[in-house]
Write an enzyme that holds these catalytic residues in place. Sequence first.
Site, mmCIF file in Angstrom:
data_model
loop_
_atom_site.group_PDB
_atom_site.id
_atom_site.type_symbol
_atom_site.label_atom_id
_atom_site.label_comp_id
_atom_site.label_asym_id
_atom_site.label_seq_id
_atom_site.Cartn_x
_atom_site.Cartn_y
_atom_site.Cartn_z
ATOM 1 N N ASP A 132 42.874 44.153 53.077
ATOM 2 C CA ASP A 132 42.162 43.220 51.564
ATOM 3 C C ASP A 132 42.869 43.248 50.728
ATOM 4 O O ASP A 132 42.508 45.116 49.915
ATOM 5 C CB ASP A 132 40.703 43.272 51.560
ATOM 6 C CG ASP A 132 40.051 42.278 51.242
ATOM 7 O OD1 ASP A 132 40.841 41.474 50.658
ATOM 8 O OD2 ASP A 132 38.873 42.223 51.459
ATOM 9 N N SER A 191 41.728 37.849 49.924
ATOM 10 C CA SER A 191 41.091 37.430 50.959
ATOM 11 C C SER A 191 40.633 35.921 50.801
ATOM 12 O O SER A 191 41.708 35.310 51.510
ATOM 13 C CB SER A 191 40.143 37.925 50.276
ATOM 14 O OG SER A 191 38.970 38.747 51.581
#
Length: 787
Positions: free
Chosen positions: A553, A408
């Site tokens: 993610d 991320s």
Amino acid sequence: MTEKQINVPARAYGFPPDAYDPSLLPDFDVSFLRPEDLEAFIQALSAPDTTQPPDDGLASPRSPSARSFSSFDFTKRASSVLPDDAQVVAAHAAAAGGETAPIPGDNDTNNANGFGNSSSQSLFITAQSDWAPVHEKVVGSQTHRQKKSSRRRKRSKAVAPGRRTRDETREGYLYGLLKWPFLLIVGAWIVGLAVTYLFTRAYIFIYEQFVAWRGRREKLRRNMRATSRYPDWVKAARDLDNFLGNEAWKEQNEFAYYDSKTVRRVWDSLRRSRIRAAQMEASGSQSSSSSNEGKTTPIEDLKVLIEACVKNNFVGVENPRLYSQTYYGTKNLVQNYVDEVEKSLTALLETKQLSMEDKRSIFKRVSANYGRTALCLSGGASFAYYHFGVVKALLEEDLLPDVITGTSGGALVAALVATRTNEELKKLLVPSLSTKITACREPITVWFRRWWSTGARFDSVDWAKQCSWWSHGSMTFREAYERTGRILNVSCVPADPHSPTILCNYLTSPDCVIWSAVLASAAVPGILNPVVLMMKKADGNLAPYSFGHKWKDGSLRTDIPIRALNLQFNVNFTIVSQVNPHINLFFFSSRGSVGQPVTHRRGRGWRGGFLGSATEQYIKLDLTKWLKVLRQLELLPRPLGQDWSQLWLQQSFGGTVTIWPKTILSDFVHILSDPDNARLARMIHEGQQSTFPKIKFISNRLRIERLIERGRRETRPYIRRGSVESIISEDDLRELLLLRGSTNGTDEEITTNDEMEFASDEKAVLTEDEGQFDGVTDNTEGSPLLK
């Protein structure tokens, strides 16, 4: 440019005025992304997702999904190439693996159902056939069975991606009756536990501030936290250790968390063998001594000792507890042992009493036993900018590991680190870098309309433009490794909930473009829609990677991929910078951590007292228990198609060394905001301050690891990077050659051992101009190998 124009904040955190000048950043005004690459990414995003049934209203309710390959599911233009063609399937499989073989029948155009990795415009299905439109209404009466079937089809709506299907849900009267009441009761209990936990942490904070830290020790701690350079921090930490009496603990060898007697015995044996071997080599009597029967030379004894003790966490010498009793350093015996191992390894590498083949074998085995170190950067939205300070502290002490992984927001920082050299990073890790952080610049009137229409706050194409600067353009994982020597790893999660995650690096996905992997790793549901990974073809153009599947993610399921790093790169020592706000709140070490001991009762007490630590631990374990109960009973809904319990229930959020920078309340307010110069300067400073206590532990580890890598590098023959020899070891190559000779030739054609030793002692350098061998040199005298 004057200081006023540079806009230096009131508190500079030790940075010079030039650190706030954005014009001094390397490649500040360079746009690395080519328009063709951006266009290929846009076309890949607009292509239909082949992993889900089409939901554009163009498919007939009675037609099968896109995965069933009936002849009526394709238009006439697509009927010439069916997915059951072996050549087509092989071509698609090769494309998924990163190859760029042409797909038969495509002719630079995707087939009708979106298969393939080409970025050209796809042909959408408009009808089952030319004579049977999809939405044609059938006029006439229906039987009772047909009407019942039609009503059943209307009730069964299409399941959105990520939602539970009928196969995933449980059935039963009690399950349907008690599901929501049980969920509400347990949810209320979890909320109550969370509030109690916050009060407990507040009590521990007040206890430490007004009981543990006061008077002289508080002044020394403030001096230590005010430093911005590691040498200044070491001096302040030593003063605090002397005041607290921690230096006396270092002088005592006994400690429950390692075998002090074995360490003392091995240290003494290493020192004696090294000194005797050096004396023997200086006198030139190694040949006569080696001829004595039943006796071994000191250099052989040293070799045996090194192979026995240079292992990961040998008898507990790398136990974090050994570095958790003082602010700086560890037991004197442990430090002496590390110093002696370094000297002994250097002696083995530089001695002339061992052949080059023996040295190569020694360092190869030691490297496999000792393992490697990796820096893991967690996600956390704008909290990820604390990673800049962590990287800066390690870089200034030349302790930045070669293996780096990010997830991320941490993937963005890892991409910057892996694509820049050390000299470039030293100029980039300054507060003026905030001028390049503009992902959240749009006002609410813009992003709210986008979120309402698309379900995502940010635009993927806009983020691709900005992210390309951080990854040095459309650089692939292999190109980054060749440029800097660092191994970048990025965690990505498939858009569907059941496919396994992937760890992109130069081994698993060498041709994957870094900025696309960073975008995929940052695609949090509701923040950024899942994106398509892009790969670079042989001609330099971009195309969708892995059949055009979409990814999101990585921190949703694997924030810190420790297991994958161990399997792929033999990583068994991890430095984790953990800044996730939902995890950072629950990080608490009741008995101290590396470089941060418990101050009262000479390090033998509990943070916040025993009652405070016990309450904190009980509440945290109870929260974990109830989250697991909800997940195992399948009671949790999936907002935005995601099981959010995995944010807390992953296997590990820490590592051998875990760094969690000190955050403030305003960080939660600006969690999706771009930092300015002053805020980024504070985050870099706090990241450095959180890393300084861990540097001594990391330094002792990397001193040995890098010396082993140096030994492997200097004892291997010259190998061109990217060749098969750089992937397969020398022993494996030798076995393959012997096997080929034994199967394809006679016994006389097999290379003998003497010939093999002679061949291993030869080396050659390929000149750049003529492409011929410049010379062959014998290594029997132990001279350094050409690099």
